[in-house]
Design a protein around this motif. Structure first.
Motif, PDB file in Angstrom:
ATOM      1  N   ASP A 325       0.859  -1.176   0.000  1.00  0.00           N
ATOM      2  CA  ASP A 325       0.000   0.000   0.000  1.00  0.00           C
ATOM      3  C   ASP A 325       0.899   1.230   0.000  1.00  0.00           C
ATOM      4  N   SER A 326       0.314   2.396  -0.083  1.00  0.00           N
ATOM      5  CA  SER A 326       1.104   3.619  -0.199  1.00  0.00           C
ATOM      6  C   SER A 326       2.006   3.839   1.013  1.00  0.00           C
ATOM      7  N   LEU A 329       5.022   1.440   0.767  1.00  0.00           N
ATOM      8  CA  LEU A 329       5.927   1.876  -0.286  1.00  0.00           C
ATOM      9  C   LEU A 329       6.728   3.096   0.146  1.00  0.00           C
ATOM     10  N   ALA A 330       6.066   4.031   0.832  1.00  0.00           N
ATOM     11  CA  ALA A 330       6.761   5.223   1.313  1.00  0.00           C
ATOM     12  C   ALA A 330       7.837   4.854   2.325  1.00  0.00           C
TER      13      ALA A 330
END
Length: 352
Positions: A325-326, A329-330
């Motif tokens: 998910d974002s 990934l971040a």
């Protein structure tokens, strides 16, 4: 732990083994062995460990590529085991195609395995320091070993079995009190206390021994699913085959045979010591020799088997992966950025 018995199971399937009452020469079976030195001749970028910028400064062990050739009168099969962290098409396809062209062995009949030592050249990135030259040595070693193993073929009988390396493995992932899991490279230990290992450790050592006719030494395949990481910690800058090297040397010196060592599906298993204190700083040499002793003690228990023709098959296995998910990934980009900038190990929990 439920395991895929990887390379040795493949060899068992390839040889179509079946139980046999007495010692019998397998139908047309011949086995050859060869080993080539692939140690880099200069400082080289090392793969594995937490530091992405490790450059070798010294050498503990010679690195080798080992080839075992199997021939049933019609089909030839080559299996390599290499002192490397991995063996991927990016740097193995070219030499394997050359082997196929020069020996006539079909490309699909050649398999390359790596013992997964974390103190070996990072062949997968030719642009890093010393890798281009080290890669040439590695690839040439594959070709020479293949030809020499084929030239070394001799009639052989087969015996197989297994033993247990009790106390030599542990699983580095743990179950927490809140029913989540954490480990050395994922999860959040702050979310709960450790209550157990994630799964039970697998201590099985698989063994296949080929007894060859004439003055040819026997060939022993040994297989244990444990990471070779004694010398692969973050800032160590030594070239090393890790514990598989002293393990196979011990067996060869005490059982009068050639040894091909394989790391099977190790999952998240790491080496421990036999000591009650579970001293993880035990010498890789001591650990390897202890493993070698266990194998030598087990050799008289191997049972004779016989085989029919060699058959080779391959398949692509699809494994389910965790969805990203974002936020994940971040976090991954952040950690990777730190690695690139500092070259130091970063331990940062994914779940917060």
């Amino acid at each position: 732990m439920k395991r895929v018995f990887s390379i040795l199971l493949v060899v068992l399937l390839v040889l179509s083994l079946c139980a046999c009452g007495g010692k019998e020469t397998a139908k047309g079976l011949q086995v050859g062995f060869a080993r080539e030195n692939i140690t880099p001749t200069s400082n080289v970028w090392l793969m594995g460990g937490g530091d992405p910028n490790r450059i070798s400064e010294s050498k503990l062990d010679e690195l080798f590529v080992t080839c075992v050739a199997l021939y049933d009168g019609n089909t030839t099969f080559l299996v390599f085991t290499t002192d490397a962290q991995n063996a991927v098409p990016a740097f193995t396809r070219e030499p394997l195609e050359k082997i196929s062209e020069e020996t006539g062995v079909p490309f699909e009949n050649i398999m390359v395995h790596a013992t997964h030592s974390h103190s070996t050249p990072g062949y997968i990135v030719p642009s890093r320091e010393g890798i281009e030259d080290a890669l040439k040595i590695y690839q040439e070693g594959l070709v020479v070993a293949a030809k020499n193993a084929i030239a070394d073929l001799a009639p052989a009988t087969i015996a197989s079995g297994s033993t247990q390396a009790e106390g030599l493995t542990f699983v580095r992932h743990y179950k927490l009190s809140n029913d989540t899991y954490a480990g050395s490279n994922f999860g959040d230990f702050n979310s709960g206390t450790i209550v157990d290992h994630a799964v039970e450790a697998d201590t099985t050592v698989q063994l296949i021994r080929f007894t060859r006719e004439g003055d040819k030494k026997d060939v022993l395949l040994m297989n244990l699913g444990v990471h070779a990481t004694f010398q692969g910690s973050t800032h160590q800058t030594v070239i090393s085959a890790d514990f598989p090297s002293p393990a196979r040397i011990y067996v060869e010196n005490n059982a009068d045979c050639h040894v091909a060592y394989f790391m099977s599906a190790g999952g998240n298993q790491e080496p421990t010591s036999m000591m009650a204190s579970k001293n993880h700083n035990l010498s890789y040499f001591q650990y390897g020799e202890r493993l070698g002793q266990i194998v030598v003690d087990a050799l008289p228990t191997l049972e004779s088997v016989a085989s029919g023709d060699i058959h080779v098959a391959s398949d692509i296995v699809t494994l389910e992966a965790n969805k990203s998910d974002s936020a994940r990934l971040a976090d991954a980009e952040y950690v990777f950025g730190i690695f690139q900038q500092s070259g130091s190990s970063v331990a940062r929990p994914i779940a917060r």
